[in-house]
Structures are given as C-alpha cells and as structure tokens.
Design a protein around this motif. Structure first.
Motif, PDB file in Angstrom:
ATOM      1  N   ALA A 177       0.916  -1.460   0.151  1.00 30.58           N
ATOM      2  CA  ALA A 177      -0.241   0.289   0.142  1.00 30.58           C
ATOM      3  C   ALA A 177       0.412   1.044  -0.020  1.00 30.58           C
ATOM      4  O   ALA A 177       0.527   1.966  -0.342  1.00 30.58           O
ATOM      5  CB  ALA A 177      -0.596   0.005   0.952  1.00 30.58           C
ATOM      6  N   SER A 178       2.218   0.995   0.794  1.00 31.94           N
ATOM      7  CA  SER A 178       3.250   2.633   0.748  1.00 31.94           C
ATOM      8  C   SER A 178       3.170   2.669  -1.429  1.00 31.94           C
ATOM      9  O   SER A 178       3.794   4.117  -1.216  1.00 31.94           O
ATOM     10  CB  SER A 178       4.411   2.224   0.886  1.00 31.94           C
ATOM     11  N   GLN A 179       3.407   2.238  -2.297  1.00 29.65           N
ATOM     12  CA  GLN A 179       2.772   1.841  -2.987  1.00 29.65           C
ATOM     13  C   GLN A 179       2.118   3.093  -3.247  1.00 29.65           C
ATOM     14  O   GLN A 179       2.210   3.998  -4.741  1.00 29.65           O
ATOM     15  CB  GLN A 179       3.455   0.856  -4.148  1.00 29.65           C
ATOM     16  N   MET A 180       0.842   3.120  -3.254  1.00 29.53           N
ATOM     17  CA  MET A 180      -0.106   3.913  -3.873  1.00 29.53           C
ATOM     18  C   MET A 180      -0.257   5.428  -3.072  1.00 29.53           C
ATOM     19  O   MET A 180      -1.116   6.209  -3.767  1.00 29.53           O
ATOM     20  CB  MET A 180      -1.216   3.347  -3.138  1.00 29.53           C
ATOM     21  N   PHE A 181       0.564   5.555  -1.990  1.00 24.31           N
ATOM     22  CA  PHE A 181       0.642   7.518  -1.849  1.00 24.31           C
ATOM     23  C   PHE A 181       1.309   8.600  -3.369  1.00 24.31           C
ATOM     24  O   PHE A 181       2.765   7.439  -3.401  1.00 24.31           O
ATOM     25  CB  PHE A 181       1.660   7.535  -0.443  1.00 24.31           C
ATOM     26  N   PRO A 182       1.004   9.380  -3.395  1.00 18.03           N
ATOM     27  CA  PRO A 182       1.799   9.864  -3.969  1.00 18.03           C
ATOM     28  C   PRO A 182       2.893  10.482  -3.515  1.00 18.03           C
ATOM     29  O   PRO A 182       3.850  10.440  -2.257  1.00 18.03           O
ATOM     30  CB  PRO A 182       1.457  11.299  -4.600  1.00 18.03           C
ATOM     31  N   GLN A 183       3.977  10.367  -4.091  1.00 20.99           N
ATOM     32  CA  GLN A 183       6.052  10.311  -3.979  1.00 20.99           C
ATOM     33  C   GLN A 183       5.973  12.629  -3.377  1.00 20.99           C
ATOM     34  O   GLN A 183       6.696  12.465  -3.082  1.00 20.99           O
ATOM     35  CB  GLN A 183       6.446  10.402  -5.543  1.00 20.99           C
ATOM     36  N   ALA A 184       4.491  13.150  -4.463  1.00 19.78           N
ATOM     37  CA  ALA A 184       5.098  14.015  -3.564  1.00 19.78           C
ATOM     38  C   ALA A 184       4.653  14.662  -1.645  1.00 19.78           C
ATOM     39  O   ALA A 184       4.608  15.121  -1.218  1.00 19.78           O
ATOM     40  CB  ALA A 184       3.878  15.202  -4.740  1.00 19.78           C
ATOM     41  N   LEU A 185       3.609  13.228  -1.824  1.00 19.37           N
ATOM     42  CA  LEU A 185       3.121  13.203  -0.446  1.00 19.37           C
ATOM     43  C   LEU A 185       3.810  13.324   0.650  1.00 19.37           C
ATOM     44  O   LEU A 185       4.385  13.132   1.521  1.00 19.37           O
ATOM     45  CB  LEU A 185       2.132  12.876   0.106  1.00 19.37           C
ATOM     46  N   LEU A 186       4.973  11.728   0.144  1.00 18.95           N
ATOM     47  CA  LEU A 186       6.192  11.705   0.778  1.00 18.95           C
ATOM     48  C   LEU A 186       7.545  12.717   0.635  1.00 18.95           C
ATOM     49  O   LEU A 186       7.958  12.609   2.097  1.00 18.95           O
ATOM     50  CB  LEU A 186       6.229  10.452   0.135  1.00 18.95           C
ATOM     51  N   LEU A 187       7.132  13.159  -0.423  1.00 19.73           N
ATOM     52  CA  LEU A 187       8.643  14.161  -0.117  1.00 19.73           C
ATOM     53  C   LEU A 187       8.016  15.565   0.934  1.00 19.73           C
ATOM     54  O   LEU A 187       9.693  15.666   1.883  1.00 19.73           O
ATOM     55  CB  LEU A 187       8.748  15.179  -1.196  1.00 19.73           C
ATOM     56  N   VAL A 188       7.275  15.691   1.549  1.00 24.64           N
ATOM     57  CA  VAL A 188       6.861  16.505   2.671  1.00 24.64           C
ATOM     58  C   VAL A 188       7.215  16.212   3.185  1.00 24.64           C
ATOM     59  O   VAL A 188       7.634  16.689   3.975  1.00 24.64           O
ATOM     60  CB  VAL A 188       4.867  17.054   1.962  1.00 24.64           C
ATOM     61  N   THR A 189       6.963  14.940   3.612  1.00 23.01           N
ATOM     62  CA  THR A 189       7.231  14.273   4.848  1.00 23.01           C
ATOM     63  C   THR A 189       8.520  14.009   5.190  1.00 23.01           C
ATOM     64  O   THR A 189       8.719  14.567   6.540  1.00 23.01           O
ATOM     65  CB  THR A 189       6.598  13.328   5.608  1.00 23.01           C
ATOM     66  N   LEU A 190       9.370  13.683   4.313  1.00 23.94           N
ATOM     67  CA  LEU A 190      10.901  13.261   4.796  1.00 23.94           C
ATOM     68  C   LEU A 190      11.430  14.304   4.124  1.00 23.94           C
ATOM     69  O   LEU A 190      12.754  14.587   5.305  1.00 23.94           O
ATOM     70  CB  LEU A 190      11.118  12.706   3.007  1.00 23.94           C
ATOM     71  N   TYR A 191      10.657  15.864   3.788  1.00 22.35           N
ATOM     72  CA  TYR A 191      11.040  17.136   3.969  1.00 22.35           C
ATOM     73  C   TYR A 191      11.376  17.013   5.467  1.00 22.35           C
ATOM     74  O   TYR A 191      13.224  17.914   5.885  1.00 22.35           O
ATOM     75  CB  TYR A 191      11.346  18.178   3.160  1.00 22.35           C
ATOM     76  N   THR A 192      10.395  16.707   6.248  1.00 27.88           N
ATOM     77  CA  THR A 192      10.589  17.626   7.259  1.00 27.88           C
ATOM     78  C   THR A 192      11.439  17.015   8.142  1.00 27.88           C
ATOM     79  O   THR A 192      11.967  17.382   9.307  1.00 27.88           O
ATOM     80  CB  THR A 192       9.039  17.374   7.757  1.00 27.88           C
ATOM     81  N   VAL A 193      11.518  15.764   8.536  1.00 31.34           N
ATOM     82  CA  VAL A 193      12.426  14.621   8.972  1.00 31.34           C
ATOM     83  C   VAL A 193      13.212  14.529   8.296  1.00 31.34           C
ATOM     84  O   VAL A 193      14.285  14.814   9.663  1.00 31.34           O
ATOM     85  CB  VAL A 193      12.052  12.859   8.158  1.00 31.34           C
ATOM     86  N   PHE A 194      13.786  15.344   7.095  1.00 26.67           N
ATOM     87  CA  PHE A 194      15.478  15.217   7.847  1.00 26.67           C
ATOM     88  C   PHE A 194      15.984  16.954   7.798  1.00 26.67           C
ATOM     89  O   PHE A 194      17.228  17.112   8.366  1.00 26.67           O
ATOM     90  CB  PHE A 194      16.165  14.897   5.543  1.00 26.67           C
ATOM     91  N   SER A 195      15.436  17.485   7.047  1.00 25.58           N
ATOM     92  CA  SER A 195      14.866  19.056   8.467  1.00 25.58           C
ATOM     93  C   SER A 195      15.575  19.065   9.861  1.00 25.58           C
ATOM     94  O   SER A 195      16.445  19.597   9.995  1.00 25.58           O
ATOM     95  CB  SER A 195      14.369  20.148   8.110  1.00 25.58           C
ATOM     96  N   SER A 196      14.924  17.765  10.320  1.00 22.48           N
ATOM     97  CA  SER A 196      15.084  18.287  11.909  1.00 22.48           C
ATOM     98  C   SER A 196      16.453  17.728  12.338  1.00 22.48           C
ATOM     99  O   SER A 196      16.893  17.610  13.448  1.00 22.48           O
ATOM    100  CB  SER A 196      13.976  17.094  11.998  1.00 22.48           C
TER     101      SER A 196
END
Length: 306
Positions: free
Chosen positions: A142-161
């Motif tokens: 199911a993780s493949q169903m999420f848009p990459q842009a949505l994952l990008l927002v989350t990953l950007y926040t995590v990597f920034s932290s």
C-alpha cells in the motif's frame, strides 16, 4: 479388329481427383493465411519499432544539429548540417560531470540498499509464518499508492529535523522509500518458487537459517536480486523531484542538473540538452547489456525432484 471395353469407375475412383483438388485448395489457403499472418506480424513489429525508435532517432538528430537548424520550419527529418560541437562541449562542463558522479554514486548505493533490505523482508514474507505477516505485506504494498509528492513533504520535514538536508544520505534514503516496496514483492515472488524441501534438506544437514539464506537461497534467487537491483538503479538514476528538493547544486543528480543547466527562463539549449541526454543514458544501457542474461528467471527449475 479387336473391340475394347471400358470398365466403369467405382465411386472411390471418381472421388479421388476431387479430393486431390480439395487438398491442394486447402494447402493454398493455408499458405495464404500463413503469409497474411506473417505480413501482419511484421507490420506490427515495424510500427511498434518505429514508435519506440523514432524519439531516439530524433534525439540523436537534434544532438548532431546546430542551434539554427534545430528551430527551422518545417523541420528536416534528416539533418544536413551535422556537428559534434554539442558533444565536445560536454567534456568542458565540469558541473555536468559532477552531476553524473552524483547519480552513479546515489543510484548504486540505492540499488544495493534496496536489494539487501528487500532480500531479508521478501524471504521473511515467503518462508516464515507469524502473526501480522499478511498485514505487513499489504502495508508494504500500500505504500506504493501514496503520491511521491506526499512522501516528499514528510521526508523533507524529517531530514530537516535531523540536519540531513543537502546530503547524499538524504537522497539515498528517499530513493529507497519508493524502490524498496516493489523490490520486496519481486523477491518474495522469487523466493516462493524455491521449494521448501530444499530448505528442509539444508536444515537436516545442520545448516542454520542464516546460512541457508546466504548459501542456498541467495544464489538461487540471484537473477531476481539482480533484476530488483537494476530496477532500483534505474529509478534512482531517473528521479527528479526528490533530488531537486532535498539536495543543493553540489549534491544534485543528473535530471535536475540537466534542467538547471540547459533550460532557462527565456531559452532552452535543445541540441546540448539532447547530447547530454544521450551521454547520460549510456550507463543504463550498459547495465542492461551486461546484466540481461541474469534477468531471466528459472534457475531453480528442476533443483528438487518432486
């Protein structure tokens, strides 16, 4: 004078010429049908081949053309003013070489990391039975169903932290998020084809589960692991949005690097861009050429007799 008498033909004799003619007619129709099917098949091959190769030809034609001939109207299908200046200019662009090195490094590490993690996960899903296994499998899919842009927002926040922005680690981990799930399912399908009797025989001989995986299962699943690694490499090589957002100019890979180098606000250097696109596609082409014999499954066929 001797008189001759003709014997009447039997029904079987009268039907023989007509049967022979019917047989010849059937053979002619069969040959015609076979010829039509061959013509149709080759026509389909030519059309599909032209559909696939015409963009590549136009890419090469543009890369060998001058900027003036590129924008002329009507465009020439066969360019006349050929030049290699667009290719020689690539060697003088140090930033482009940096982008290629970044792509090679990040895509290779992504492929290795995806295959290593997917091997353990796929083997666990295939050969072990435990509570929550099926739900975890569906969660990975199911993780493949999420848009990459949505994952990008989350990953950007995590990597920034964690202070990981503008690093190679951020690119590798972000690429792995969208390459690993499919690699897991690819390898699970490969592991499913390995007979359980082979693993039971290894356990009887005293092999641990760790040794069984590395000494028996992994060599048999090598074609699938190479195919999964090649898929992860290509995905990491072609990624644009993650590399553009998570890395600065010194850490960016080829897709955003080519855009920032040759595409401007008011003008696009199409000949140079096409030449660079041809050059950067060489590593992927070489990878497919050298690894294509590993992409065919079936090494486990006949390993255990039922």
């Amino acid at each position: 004078m001797a008189s001759t008498t003709s014997t009447p033909l039997s029904a079987a004799d009268r039907t023989q010429p007509s049967a022979a003619r019917a047989g010849r007619g059937v053979r002619r129709r069969t040959r015609k049908d076979l010829l039509r099917s061959r013509i149709a098949a080759w026509s389909a091959v030519v059309v599909i081949g032209a559909f696939g190769l015409l963009p590549v030809y136009w890419l090469l034609a543009t890369a060998l053309s001058t900027p003036e001939s590129t924008f002329q109207f009507p465009p020439k299908l066969i360019p006349t003013d050929l030049t290699l200046a667009n290719f020689t200019a690539l060697a003088e662009n140090d930033q482009l070489i940096t982008y290629m090195i970044n792509s090679l490094m990040v895509a290779s590490i992504t492929a290795v990391l995806s295959v290593v993690v997917a091997t353990y996960m796929g083997y666990s899903f295939s050969k072990f039975r435990y509570r929550g296994r099926r739900s975890l499998m569906h969660l990975v899919l199911a993780s493949q169903m999420f848009p990459q842009a949505l994952l990008l927002v989350t990953l950007y926040t995590v990597f920034s932290s964690f202070g990981m922005l503008n690093t190679y680690s951020a690119l590798v981990l972000s690429f792995t998020t969208f390459t690993m799930p499919l690699c897991v399912w690819m390898l699970k399908g490969i592991f499913d084809t390995i007979p359980d009797a082979l693993l039971e025989a290894a356990a009887i001989d005293g092999a641990s589960r760790w040794r069984t995986l590395h000494s028996i299962v992994a060599p048999l699943a090598a074609p699938g692991m190479i195919a999964a690694g090649l898929f992860a490499f290509v995905r990491g090589w072609n990624d644009f949005i993650f590399a553009l957002t998570l890395a600065d100019k010194e850490k960016q890979t080829l897709p955003p690097g080519l855009v920032s180098t040759y595409i401007g606000e008011f003008q696009t250097a199409w000949p140079q861009l096409m030449a660079a696109s041809l050059v950067v596609s060489v590593p992927v082409i070489l990878a497919f050429m050298f690894l294509q014999r590993y992409l065919v499954g079936g090494m486990t066929a006949g390993s255990v007799k039922s």
